[in-house]
Structure formats: C-alpha cells, structure tokens
Design a protein around this motif. Structure first.
Motif, short mmCIF file in Angstrom:
data_model
loop_
_atom_site.label_atom_id
_atom_site.label_comp_id
_atom_site.label_asym_id
_atom_site.label_seq_id
_atom_site.Cartn_x
_atom_site.Cartn_y
_atom_site.Cartn_z
N UNK A 61 -8.94 45.73 -21.26
CA UNK A 61 -8.32 45.96 -22.52
C UNK A 61 -8.01 47.47 -22.38
N UNK A 62 -8.82 48.39 -21.64
CA UNK A 62 -8.40 49.56 -21.62
C UNK A 62 -6.98 49.83 -20.75
N UNK A 63 -6.76 49.29 -19.82
CA UNK A 63 -5.47 49.26 -19.39
C UNK A 63 -4.29 48.53 -20.06
N UNK A 64 -4.60 47.48 -20.84
CA UNK A 64 -3.66 47.06 -21.75
C UNK A 64 -3.36 48.11 -22.72
N UNK A 65 -4.32 48.86 -23.68
CA UNK A 65 -3.97 49.72 -24.41
C UNK A 65 -3.36 51.12 -23.74
N UNK A 118 -22.66 68.07 -11.85
CA UNK A 118 -21.63 67.97 -12.87
C UNK A 118 -20.37 67.57 -12.34
N UNK A 119 -19.98 68.20 -11.27
CA UNK A 119 -18.67 67.73 -10.50
C UNK A 119 -18.66 66.50 -10.00
N UNK A 120 -19.81 65.75 -9.52
CA UNK A 120 -19.70 64.40 -9.22
C UNK A 120 -19.44 63.69 -10.41
N UNK A 121 -20.09 63.80 -11.43
CA UNK A 121 -20.24 63.38 -12.75
C UNK A 121 -18.85 63.16 -13.47
N UNK A 122 -18.13 64.53 -13.27
CA UNK A 122 -16.86 64.59 -13.87
C UNK A 122 -15.88 63.62 -13.30
N UNK A 123 -16.16 62.95 -12.28
CA UNK A 123 -15.21 62.11 -11.50
C UNK A 123 -15.01 60.74 -12.51
N UNK A 124 -16.09 60.64 -13.55
CA UNK A 124 -15.84 59.51 -14.15
C UNK A 124 -14.90 59.54 -15.29
N UNK A 125 -14.93 60.65 -16.16
CA UNK A 125 -13.80 60.94 -17.11
C UNK A 125 -12.49 61.20 -16.33
N UNK A 126 -12.50 61.88 -15.05
CA UNK A 126 -11.25 61.89 -14.42
C UNK A 126 -10.39 60.84 -13.83
N UNK A 127 -11.17 60.19 -13.32
CA UNK A 127 -10.66 58.65 -12.97
C UNK A 127 -10.10 57.82 -14.03
N UNK A 128 -10.92 58.02 -15.28
CA UNK A 128 -10.35 57.23 -16.35
C UNK A 128 -9.35 57.65 -16.91
N UNK A 129 -9.24 59.02 -16.84
CA UNK A 129 -7.90 59.67 -17.31
C UNK A 129 -6.77 59.27 -16.28
N UNK A 130 -6.92 59.36 -15.13
CA UNK A 130 -5.98 59.03 -14.14
C UNK A 130 -5.38 57.52 -14.25
N UNK A 131 -6.35 56.63 -14.45
CA UNK A 131 -5.99 55.31 -14.77
C UNK A 131 -5.24 55.25 -16.06
N UNK A 132 -5.50 55.77 -17.24
CA UNK A 132 -4.81 55.59 -18.56
C UNK A 132 -3.58 56.38 -18.22
N UNK A 139 3.01 52.82 -14.14
CA UNK A 139 3.12 52.73 -12.75
C UNK A 139 2.00 51.72 -12.26
N UNK A 140 2.12 50.46 -12.06
CA UNK A 140 1.44 49.44 -11.69
C UNK A 140 0.64 49.83 -10.33
N UNK A 141 1.24 50.42 -9.38
CA UNK A 141 0.73 50.93 -7.95
C UNK A 141 -0.37 51.81 -8.00
N UNK A 142 0.00 52.87 -8.94
CA UNK A 142 -1.14 53.87 -9.33
C UNK A 142 -2.18 53.19 -9.91
N UNK A 143 -1.85 52.45 -11.02
CA UNK A 143 -2.97 52.00 -11.64
C UNK A 143 -3.87 51.18 -10.90
#
Length: 197
Positions: A61-65, A118-132, A139-143
């Motif tokens: 659903x995250x990808x859908x929205x 902190x830097x390692x843990x920041x990868x979670x919101x960063x990758x979610x941001x990139x996915x969004x 862009x399906x390929x990047x998603x």
C-alpha cells in the motif's frame, strides 16, 4: 465536504490527515523511546511472526499511495507499519532464533546512540523516501531497485548484528520482497495500460 485542491492537486483535507498520522507516528516512536513498559509490551507481541510478514507486505500500500501521489495514504501506511509489531497476541510458543533476534534488536534500540548508529539507522527513512520518490515519479525500475535494497539491507544488518538468530528473518524478508515486487509490477503495468487506453 471536499476541500479545495492546490496546484499540486492534493486537497487540504488530504494534507491535514497526512500531518495528523505523521504526528501519531511520532507519538508512537516517542512512547517506544520513553516508556520501558510500553516498549517491552510491544516487543512481546512482536514475537508473533505474523507481524514479521505484515511489515514487508505493508510496502505494497505504501507503493500504491506513492504512485497515486497521495500523502494521506502514505502517512497512514507508515503509521500502520510502525504499529503493526503490536497488532498480534503474544504467541504461546516462540522459536529460540526469534527470541534471540528480537533481543538483539531491543539491545540495539536501547543502547547508546553513537554517530555511526544514527547514520546506519537513518537509512530506514532515507530508503523509504527514495522508494516514495521513485514511484511518485512513476519510475518502476527505480522503485523495484529500492525495494530490493531495503530487503537486503535489513537481511545484512540482521545477520551482521545477530548472527544465526538474524537468519530468522530470511523467509519473511525474501518472501515479502517477492510478493511486493510481483504486486507492484502488476499494479504499475495495469495502471499504465489503463492510462494509455
């Protein structure tokens, strides 16, 4: 009554609900960080592996929205993803690997937060941001690439930090990834086909 839309096509109501659920997510994080009883209560329920399956599947659903450019849906999904660890009852029996891995996660979250952590843990919101961003831009390929990065980063962190116990997430992580990619790919292609007609 529908609120007027701005130039982006997103209604004021949509934005307000998105902000509301963003604040609820923040409240949940603060509770986890400040209340040991709430933290322990939540992790007891996170021993139920149904929550382990639900978390990667909530990326659908995250990808859908994100594709629909709907901030409200994205924010609600993030809140549900965060809280899903506490949705299920405490299981009557818990696999020793599951216990071991969750103990490592708990120690990681409650130990001193260094700059590296902190830097390692920041990868979670960063990758979610990139996915969004990838799916917002259609862009399906990047998603799909970011979905793969999220799954394998989680697997790598789990095995690095928890050794054999970290392997307990392999089936939900890889199974969830395969299902996510299949659904996102099918949904994307179907939506693009409809737009072309």
């Amino acid at each position: 009554m529908e609120f007027l839309k701005n130039k982006s096509g997103i209604s004021k109501q949509n934005k307000m609900i998105a902000i509301g659920f963003g604040l609820l997510s923040l409240v949940f994080i603060i509770l986890m960080a400040s209340s040991k009883s709430f933290f322990d209560w939540t992790f007891l329920r996170h021993q139920n592996v149904l929550s382990w399956w639900l978390r990667p599947l909530s990326l659908i659903p995250f990808c859908y929205f994100a594709y629909k450019r709907n901030p409200m849906g994205i924010s609600v999904t993030i809140f549900l993803l965060l809280t899903s660890m506490a949705w299920f009852p405490v299981p009557s029996e818990v696999n020793e690997q599951v216990k071991g891995f969750l103990n490592v996660e708990k120690d990681y979250l409650t130990s001193t937060w260094t700059l590296g952590k902190i830097l390692v843990s920041s990868m979670v919101p960063l990758t979610m941001g990139f996915l969004c961003a990838a799916l917002w831009k259609r862009n399906l390929k990047w998603g799909i690439f970011v979905l793969v990065v999220i799954a394998f980063a989680k697997i790598l962190w789990s095995i690095t930090e928890a050794g054999n116990d970290g392997a307990s997430i392999l089936v939900p992580a890889i199974g969830g990834l395969v299902i996510c990619i299949a659904v996102v790919y099918y949904g994307f292609k179907r939506a693009e086909k409809r737009k072309a007609q």
